[in-house]
Design an enzyme around this catalytic site. Sequence first.
Site, mmCIF file in Angstrom:
data_model
loop_
_atom_site.group_PDB
_atom_site.id
_atom_site.type_symbol
_atom_site.label_atom_id
_atom_site.label_comp_id
_atom_site.label_asym_id
_atom_site.label_seq_id
_atom_site.Cartn_x
_atom_site.Cartn_y
_atom_site.Cartn_z
ATOM 1 N N THR A 196 -24.529 -2.512 4.439
ATOM 2 C CA THR A 196 -23.402 -2.922 3.453
ATOM 3 C C THR A 196 -23.904 -2.799 2.040
ATOM 4 O O THR A 196 -25.242 -2.301 2.029
ATOM 5 C CB THR A 196 -23.048 -4.531 3.786
ATOM 6 O OG1 THR A 196 -22.158 -4.806 2.941
ATOM 7 C CG2 THR A 196 -24.413 -5.259 3.886
ATOM 8 N N GLU A 224 -12.619 -8.071 -2.504
ATOM 9 C CA GLU A 224 -12.145 -7.985 -3.854
ATOM 10 C C GLU A 224 -10.580 -8.324 -3.758
ATOM 11 O O GLU A 224 -9.779 -7.429 -3.271
ATOM 12 C CB GLU A 224 -12.205 -6.857 -4.733
ATOM 13 C CG GLU A 224 -13.755 -6.818 -5.071
ATOM 14 C CD GLU A 224 -14.259 -5.441 -5.739
ATOM 15 O OE1 GLU A 224 -15.199 -5.551 -6.512
ATOM 16 O OE2 GLU A 224 -13.337 -4.457 -5.873
#
Length: 408
Positions: A195, A281
């Site tokens: 990640t 987001e």
Amino acid sequence: MTASLSETFTTLSDGSSTSARGFRAGALAAGIKASGKPDLGIWASEAPCVAVATFTQNAFPAAPVVLSRDRLRANARAQAVAFNAGNANACNGQQGLADAREMAQLAAQHLGIAPDLVLVASTGLIGQPMPMDLVRAGIPRVEVRPDGGHEAAQAIMTTDTRPKECAVAFEVGGREVRIGGMTKGVGMIHPNMATMLAFLGTDASLEPSFAASALKRVVDRTFNMITVDGDTSTNDSCFLLANGLSGAPAIGAESSEAERFVAALEAVCTDLARKMAADGEGASKLLQVDVSGARSEADARAAARAVVGSSLVKAALHGEDPNWGRVFAAVGNSGATVDTARAALWIGSVQVAREGISTGVSKDEARAQMHGSEVTMRVDLGLGNAAARAWGCDLTEAYVVENSAYST
């Protein structure tokens, strides 16, 4: 993970990346981020560690990735990671590499350890020179403490809205062993290794080859099964450091405790992966997709990732529109083998498709399963016994707004 294995460890209520014995961390606001929030720090062990990692497969790896990858290839040992947020130190050429090396050197001097035992991780804007005057002034002022994990988790954040931490404890040979971790990353998330940034510390004693295989296995099942927007960063790095300070017997691939350690590590990484997907987001909903009935685990993984990564599915999720045809379309485009005459689909607890066609359930009944902040879907490919799970989030107007002005 089996239930019997999951019952052998305990999640620590205030867990962090310094929950394992001997790990310390600290951070401060050096001025790299315009917000004035903490953006520079050190995560370290009191003793040298067996160290393994997975890194981005992007063709433009950031300087910290190149430095850390080369050091671990030469020697699977490390004792600290110097990190910053606000600048990725990516696409900066030879100067970027020199800056990463200096950052490691500064941390080594501050800790009193060998420079080659320090790895580096950076996150932030790509293509901007590192403000080394701020780094040089900041690193000597970082105070690393056993309770500094929460501080460090705050300092690695960029567009994250909240820190992501987790730790578990379990027994090995009559001794308590701990694994603690922190991650950041809510945009440019579609990993093919790990990640954005992940720091995993354990006081277990691990044989290097087992540590590497355990991390890869767990990363494939957790961090590699999340997506936010289909983009993979230049800086993706996932570190696992094991210092052995628990005093428990060493764990290798043939050890009776090997599966227990992997299960505990997977529990930590699953928790962190879910937190990243949920904090995507602009996201308002976490999506969990379970695929079963696959011919192989590779097929199950491909199908699950295709569903959580579909822009059409993500948009429907945001609008709470149970347009289940988009899910089957994503599965059909994933490359996974599927028996279309036996495929089935559930949204929450409601089955919307059976034998490849609609069950006739009302749209309102299916829509009700999409309310709230977490939505689950299950797809059966109708072929075998393999399964996989993936996590994603909805696609909202806020994602577009945030990324239309990220560098301004």
